[in-house]
Design a protein around this motif. Sequence first.
Motif, PDB file in Angstrom:
ATOM      1  N   VAL A   1       0.664  -1.088   0.069  1.00  0.00           N
ATOM      2  CA  VAL A   1      -0.071   0.106   0.080  1.00  0.00           C
ATOM      3  C   VAL A   1       0.793   1.264   0.051  1.00  0.00           C
TER       4      VAL A   1
ATOM      5  N   LEU B   1      -5.389   6.869   1.216  1.00  0.00           N
ATOM      6  CA  LEU B   1      -5.298   5.123   1.503  1.00  0.00           C
ATOM      7  C   LEU B   1      -4.716   4.930   2.739  1.00  0.00           C
ATOM      8  N   GLY B   2      -3.936   5.808   3.547  1.00  0.00           N
ATOM      9  CA  GLY B   2      -3.516   5.925   4.543  1.00  0.00           C
ATOM     10  C   GLY B   2      -4.389   6.627   5.778  1.00  0.00           C
TER      11      GLY B   2
ATOM     12  N   ARG C   1      -8.166   3.976   5.415  1.00  0.00           N
ATOM     13  CA  ARG C   1      -7.496   2.786   5.587  1.00  0.00           C
ATOM     14  C   ARG C   1      -8.287   1.818   6.384  1.00  0.00           C
ATOM     15  N   SER C   2      -9.299   2.024   7.306  1.00  0.00           N
ATOM     16  CA  SER C   2     -10.098   0.982   8.006  1.00  0.00           C
ATOM     17  C   SER C   2     -10.725   0.108   6.997  1.00  0.00           C
TER      18      SER C   2
ATOM     19  N   ILE D   1      -9.871  -0.642   3.941  1.00  0.00           N
ATOM     20  CA  ILE D   1      -8.784  -1.338   3.015  1.00  0.00           C
ATOM     21  C   ILE D   1      -8.461  -2.492   3.896  1.00  0.00           C
ATOM     22  N   ARG D   2      -8.280  -2.302   5.207  1.00  0.00           N
ATOM     23  CA  ARG D   2      -7.720  -3.378   6.168  1.00  0.00           C
ATOM     24  C   ARG D   2      -8.927  -4.382   6.174  1.00  0.00           C
TER      25      ARG D   2
ATOM     26  N   LEU E   1       2.048  -1.459   5.141  1.00  0.00           N
ATOM     27  CA  LEU E   1       1.278  -0.474   4.878  1.00  0.00           C
ATOM     28  C   LEU E   1       2.255   0.984   5.441  1.00  0.00           C
ATOM     29  N   GLN E   2       1.742   2.055   5.415  1.00  0.00           N
ATOM     30  CA  GLN E   2       2.579   3.009   5.560  1.00  0.00           C
ATOM     31  C   GLN E   2       2.918   3.909   7.097  1.00  0.00           C
TER      32      GLN E   2
ATOM     33  N   GLU F   1      -0.899   1.442  11.798  1.00  0.00           N
ATOM     34  CA  GLU F   1      -1.780   0.841  11.118  1.00  0.00           C
ATOM     35  C   GLU F   1      -1.233  -0.721  11.501  1.00  0.00           C
TER      36      GLU F   1
END
Length: 283
Positions: free
Chosen positions: A178, A184-185, A189-190, A192-193, A205-206, A210
């Motif tokens: 990612v 996205l971060g 982000r939630s 995506i996870r 992840l960044q 996260e």
Amino acid sequence: MASARAQVLLDELDQTGFVEGRNLEVDSRGIGVAPASYEEVAVELTKARPDVLVVFGPDAARAVQKATQRIPIVALADDLLGSKLVTSMSHPDGNTTGVAIFAFQLDVKRLALLHEALPAARKIAVFGDHEPIRNIDALESAARAFGIEIVPYVARSEGGVIRAIDAMKATSVEAVNVLASPLLGGSLRSLIRERFDLYRLPAILQWPEEAEAGGLIAYGPRLSVVFRQCARQVAKLLRGAKVAEVPVEQPTEIVLAINLKTAKALGVIIPPTLLSGADQVID
């Protein structure tokens, strides 16, 4: 910026003597705005004549710069100098300073770490918020050196995230890098996870936070730390400093965080050499 992140900023401002409701008024209309609305919201916010504008990501910063050349801006973005948001790191001209996290360079390092964690994975997605992906050449060069294939995916909305991660699963992607992104971060982000968990997709992840929240691996500066850096810059400007007197800062630490609980749930065995180099291991 999610409300929890806004609170980090406000907590640090409180420490510097600026307390919301006492001597600080916060206009939160820009929080969670979709990219398509950046310019419209930037104009609305500048009409309110704030003393300082705080923005996250280069696109938001450009929208605000277009709206005002007078109001000081504190921007958290990848490369403020390379993005031409500022002309100097040490003495910013114009009305913009901030924190440059140089995350595009870290994207390649994240690919290397993901390859080290999952050496058998031959097909890895790189997931960004811009098409074409800005640093795709560097990522492809690294992928060739590792003998792996990378497949680019892009999303800028909730629907886009769902479609992209569904496509990753359908095309048998084995892991995901990612890329650095305020979207996205940030607000996505939630989701995506959750989609990664649904499809049991390992990802790097960044932000270290996260990994603490359940992601497998993260590599980058602590989001809370760079937000506090931004807050201290805001405080200087509120006290009357000129933008040129507030240098662009960089992160003070880069953290590799690995969540072993998530690794176990995914059936991933993290190599001991990678674990020994981690700054934070979450059991």
